[in-house]
Write a protein that holds these residues in place. Sequence first.
Motif, PDB file in Angstrom:
ATOM      1  N   GLY A 168     -49.865-105.617  15.341  1.00  0.00           N
ATOM      2  CA  GLY A 168     -50.898-105.967  14.590  1.00  0.00           C
ATOM      3  C   GLY A 168     -52.341-105.471  14.794  1.00  0.00           C
ATOM      4  O   GLY A 168     -53.162-106.194  14.415  1.00  0.00           O
ATOM      5  N   GLU A 169     -52.515-104.767  15.819  1.00  0.00           N
ATOM      6  CA  GLU A 169     -53.742-104.109  16.205  1.00  0.00           C
ATOM      7  C   GLU A 169     -54.801-103.795  14.930  1.00  0.00           C
ATOM      8  O   GLU A 169     -55.922-104.009  14.869  1.00  0.00           O
ATOM      9  CB  GLU A 169     -53.741-103.531  17.489  1.00  0.00           C
ATOM     10  N   GLU A 170     -53.998-102.975  14.055  1.00  0.00           N
ATOM     11  CA  GLU A 170     -54.575-102.473  12.941  1.00  0.00           C
ATOM     12  C   GLU A 170     -55.709-103.786  12.283  1.00  0.00           C
ATOM     13  O   GLU A 170     -56.654-103.684  11.790  1.00  0.00           O
ATOM     14  CB  GLU A 170     -53.956-101.720  11.931  1.00  0.00           C
ATOM     15  N   LYS A 171     -54.700-104.912  12.123  1.00  0.00           N
ATOM     16  CA  LYS A 171     -55.231-105.882  11.124  1.00  0.00           C
ATOM     17  C   LYS A 171     -56.411-106.404  11.991  1.00  0.00           C
ATOM     18  O   LYS A 171     -57.426-106.964  11.519  1.00  0.00           O
ATOM     19  CB  LYS A 171     -54.235-107.082  11.035  1.00  0.00           C
ATOM     20  N   VAL A 172     -56.339-106.574  13.220  1.00  0.00           N
ATOM     21  CA  VAL A 172     -57.431-107.137  14.190  1.00  0.00           C
ATOM     22  C   VAL A 172     -58.600-106.173  13.870  1.00  0.00           C
ATOM     23  O   VAL A 172     -59.616-106.720  14.040  1.00  0.00           O
ATOM     24  CB  VAL A 172     -56.924-107.155  15.835  1.00  0.00           C
ATOM     25  N   TYR A 173     -58.586-104.900  14.177  1.00  0.00           N
ATOM     26  CA  TYR A 173     -59.586-103.977  13.889  1.00  0.00           C
ATOM     27  C   TYR A 173     -60.303-104.027  12.602  1.00  0.00           C
ATOM     28  O   TYR A 173     -61.406-103.942  12.627  1.00  0.00           O
ATOM     29  CB  TYR A 173     -59.133-102.507  14.349  1.00  0.00           C
ATOM     30  N   GLU A 174     -59.592-104.400  11.548  1.00  0.00           N
ATOM     31  CA  GLU A 174     -59.998-104.531  10.158  1.00  0.00           C
ATOM     32  C   GLU A 174     -60.909-105.721  10.254  1.00  0.00           C
ATOM     33  O   GLU A 174     -61.993-105.855   9.601  1.00  0.00           O
ATOM     34  CB  GLU A 174     -58.901-104.563   9.152  1.00  0.00           C
ATOM     35  N   LYS A 175     -60.411-106.822  10.787  1.00  0.00           N
ATOM     36  CA  LYS A 175     -61.231-108.028  10.744  1.00  0.00           C
ATOM     37  C   LYS A 175     -62.522-107.880  11.531  1.00  0.00           C
ATOM     38  O   LYS A 175     -63.570-108.318  11.183  1.00  0.00           O
ATOM     39  CB  LYS A 175     -60.438-109.006  11.386  1.00  0.00           C
ATOM     40  N   ILE A 176     -62.357-107.195  12.702  1.00  0.00           N
ATOM     41  CA  ILE A 176     -63.526-107.066  13.567  1.00  0.00           C
ATOM     42  C   ILE A 176     -64.561-106.180  12.816  1.00  0.00           C
ATOM     43  O   ILE A 176     -65.976-106.516  12.743  1.00  0.00           O
ATOM     44  CB  ILE A 176     -63.119-106.303  14.783  1.00  0.00           C
ATOM     45  N   ARG A 177     -64.211-105.287  11.855  1.00  0.00           N
ATOM     46  CA  ARG A 177     -64.960-104.305  11.255  1.00  0.00           C
ATOM     47  C   ARG A 177     -65.606-105.149  10.095  1.00  0.00           C
ATOM     48  O   ARG A 177     -66.866-104.912   9.713  1.00  0.00           O
ATOM     49  CB  ARG A 177     -64.336-103.039  10.810  1.00  0.00           C
ATOM     50  N   GLU A 178     -64.842-105.936   9.474  1.00  0.00           N
ATOM     51  CA  GLU A 178     -65.493-106.806   8.262  1.00  0.00           C
ATOM     52  C   GLU A 178     -66.629-107.597   8.787  1.00  0.00           C
ATOM     53  O   GLU A 178     -67.688-107.882   7.950  1.00  0.00           O
ATOM     54  CB  GLU A 178     -64.310-107.892   7.777  1.00  0.00           C
ATOM     55  N   ILE A 179     -66.404-108.149   9.929  1.00  0.00           N
ATOM     56  CA  ILE A 179     -67.393-109.319  10.454  1.00  0.00           C
ATOM     57  C   ILE A 179     -68.722-108.539  10.987  1.00  0.00           C
ATOM     58  O   ILE A 179     -69.699-109.167  10.898  1.00  0.00           O
ATOM     59  CB  ILE A 179     -66.870-110.007  11.546  1.00  0.00           C
ATOM     60  N   LEU A 180     -68.420-107.321  11.751  1.00  0.00           N
ATOM     61  CA  LEU A 180     -69.577-106.662  12.136  1.00  0.00           C
ATOM     62  C   LEU A 180     -70.304-105.693  11.500  1.00  0.00           C
ATOM     63  O   LEU A 180     -71.475-105.464  11.571  1.00  0.00           O
ATOM     64  CB  LEU A 180     -69.355-105.993  13.569  1.00  0.00           C
ATOM     65  N   LYS A 181     -69.854-105.365  10.264  1.00  0.00           N
ATOM     66  CA  LYS A 181     -70.365-104.130   9.420  1.00  0.00           C
ATOM     67  C   LYS A 181     -71.536-104.835   8.533  1.00  0.00           C
ATOM     68  O   LYS A 181     -71.355-106.131   8.219  1.00  0.00           O
ATOM     69  CB  LYS A 181     -69.518-103.576   8.558  1.00  0.00           C
ATOM     70  N   ASP A 182     -72.606-104.244   8.590  1.00  0.00           N
ATOM     71  CA  ASP A 182     -73.816-104.903   7.917  1.00  0.00           C
ATOM     72  C   ASP A 182     -73.654-104.830   6.236  1.00  0.00           C
ATOM     73  O   ASP A 182     -72.984-103.968   6.055  1.00  0.00           O
ATOM     74  CB  ASP A 182     -75.104-104.201   8.135  1.00  0.00           C
TER      75      ASP A 182
END
Length: 93
Positions: A79-93
């Motif tokens: 499930g690491e891809e889902k974690v990376y997606e969440k991280i990107r959603e939160i940190l992207k401007d």
Amino acid sequence: MAKHVLFVCATGIATSTEVAEKVIAYCKEQGIEMTHQQINVASVPGHDGSADLIVSTTNIPYETTIPVVKGLPLITGIGEEKVYEKIREILKD
């Protein structure tokens, strides 16, 4: 402006280091500027709240206004891809 990420595990040393290395590399690939700090779970309530994200490999039993992403999949690979997606959603401007 760089985002600030807290990496949290039980001791602030072991699994948070492994997860931090992976997330830092991922953010670099995505063009996300970030600073980071590793802390143990007991230090979360005393943090000043200036972080944009907490990535934790352990349960955080405290209320926090900072978004929390569970980082254990980055260690297990499940499930690491889902974690990376969440991280990107939160940190992207």
